[in-house]
Design an enzyme around this catalytic site. Structure first.
Site, PDB file in Angstrom:
ATOM      1  N   TYR A 144      -1.190  -7.764  -3.830  1.00  0.00           N
ATOM      2  CA  TYR A 144      -1.523  -8.293  -2.507  1.00  0.00           C
ATOM      3  C   TYR A 144      -2.549  -7.408  -1.813  1.00  0.00           C
ATOM      4  O   TYR A 144      -3.560  -7.896  -1.286  1.00  0.00           O
ATOM      5  CB  TYR A 144      -0.250  -8.400  -1.671  1.00  0.00           C
ATOM      6  CG  TYR A 144      -0.471  -8.839  -0.246  1.00  0.00           C
ATOM      7  CD1 TYR A 144      -0.722 -10.171   0.062  1.00  0.00           C
ATOM      8  CD2 TYR A 144      -0.423  -7.907   0.799  1.00  0.00           C
ATOM      9  CE1 TYR A 144      -0.931 -10.570   1.380  1.00  0.00           C
ATOM     10  CE2 TYR A 144      -0.622  -8.292   2.110  1.00  0.00           C
ATOM     11  CZ  TYR A 144      -0.883  -9.628   2.398  1.00  0.00           C
ATOM     12  OH  TYR A 144      -1.089 -10.017   3.704  1.00  0.00           O
ATOM     13  N   SER A 170      -5.734  -7.725   5.780  1.00  0.00           N
ATOM     14  CA  SER A 170      -4.429  -7.122   6.045  1.00  0.00           C
ATOM     15  C   SER A 170      -4.582  -5.613   6.158  1.00  0.00           C
ATOM     16  O   SER A 170      -5.488  -5.018   5.553  1.00  0.00           O
ATOM     17  CB  SER A 170      -3.455  -7.437   4.903  1.00  0.00           C
ATOM     18  OG  SER A 170      -2.234  -6.727   5.062  1.00  0.00           O
TER      19      SER A 170
END
Length: 247
Positions: A154, A140
């Site tokens: 995350y 990501s």
């Protein structure tokens, strides 16, 4: 076709990027084993679409935090298709936005398990059957820039996936290449759930390409990394963010 006779496993393939990746790999001749956790209708629809144009695919429900479900997916792919050549580690998620001061240890551990440990488990299980091929991890942009508010867990997990990608490339070469994508704002349920609409409109206004990404943008890049078009690329974490972050 670029992947004729190859077999691919796509985790989290019931919707969004995973479903688009499964369709894209199948369109180039790959047999596709799709894992899903809750998106049964989406996974079944993807399988039906692949078979409708003459491809081979199946969908299997499984929790990739559990070894037995990981093993069941890999074993069925090999039993049904006879080989294993491509692994796309797409399953994962944010779960919820929580700042460190309010975060329970259980949340931290759940995010790490979902995004990082499941990638380790799937990769290890597949390596028992892969003599050559390609592994593509979904990291990501958050792994580069730390993510948005409440996304430290995350972002940390995805940063670890990026580091794992580099390490695996060294460990598994020359026969298996390992790369990752670092998507930014892609128009998916992830952002429908976790990103306010104002943030998405702001992204569109500020990005050099003036739009959010599409799932096909991600699927096209996965295909490139999975096939021999990228034969001299390994250990990379490729940005896919419309120019919002240069690395």
């Amino acid at each position: 076709m670029k992947l004729a006779g190859k077999t691919a496993i796509v985790t989290g393939g019931g919707r969004d990027i995973g479903a688009a990746v499964a369709m894209k790999l199948a369109s180039e001749g790959a047999n596709v084993a799709i894992n899903y956790f809750a998106s049964s209708a989406g996974a079944d629809g993807t399988v039906a679409a692949i078979k409708g144009v003459g491809g081979n695919a199946f969908a299997l429900q499984g929790d990739l935090n559990k070894q037995k479900d990981v093993d069941a997916l890999v074993e069925k792919a090999v039993a049904d298709f006879g080989s294993l050549d491509i692994l796309v580690n797409n399953a994962g998620g944010l779960i919820a936005r929580k700042k460190i001061a309010e975060m329970e240890l259980s949340h931290w551990e759940a995010v790490m398990t979902l995004n990082l440990t499941s990638t380790f488990m799937m990769t290890k299980a597949c390596l028992a059957h892969m003599k050559s091929g390609s592994i593509v991890n979904l990291a990501s942009q958050a792994g580069r820039d730390g993510g948005g508010p409440g996304a430290v867990a995350y972002a940390t997990s995805k940063g670890a996936v990026m580091t794992m990608t580099r390490g695996l490339a060294k460990e598994l070469g020359p026969n298996i290449r390992v790369n990752a994508l670092c998507p930014g704002m892609i128009d998916t349920d992830f952002h429908n759930i976790h990103t306010p609409d104002a943030g998405r409109r702001g992204f569109e206004a500020n990005a050099p390409l003036k739009r959010q990404g599409h799932v096909d943008d991600a699927a096209n890049l996965v295909l490139f990394l999975a096939c021999d078009d990228s034969a001299f690329i390994t250990g990379t974490n490729m940005d896919l963010n419309g120019g919002m972050l240069f690395s």
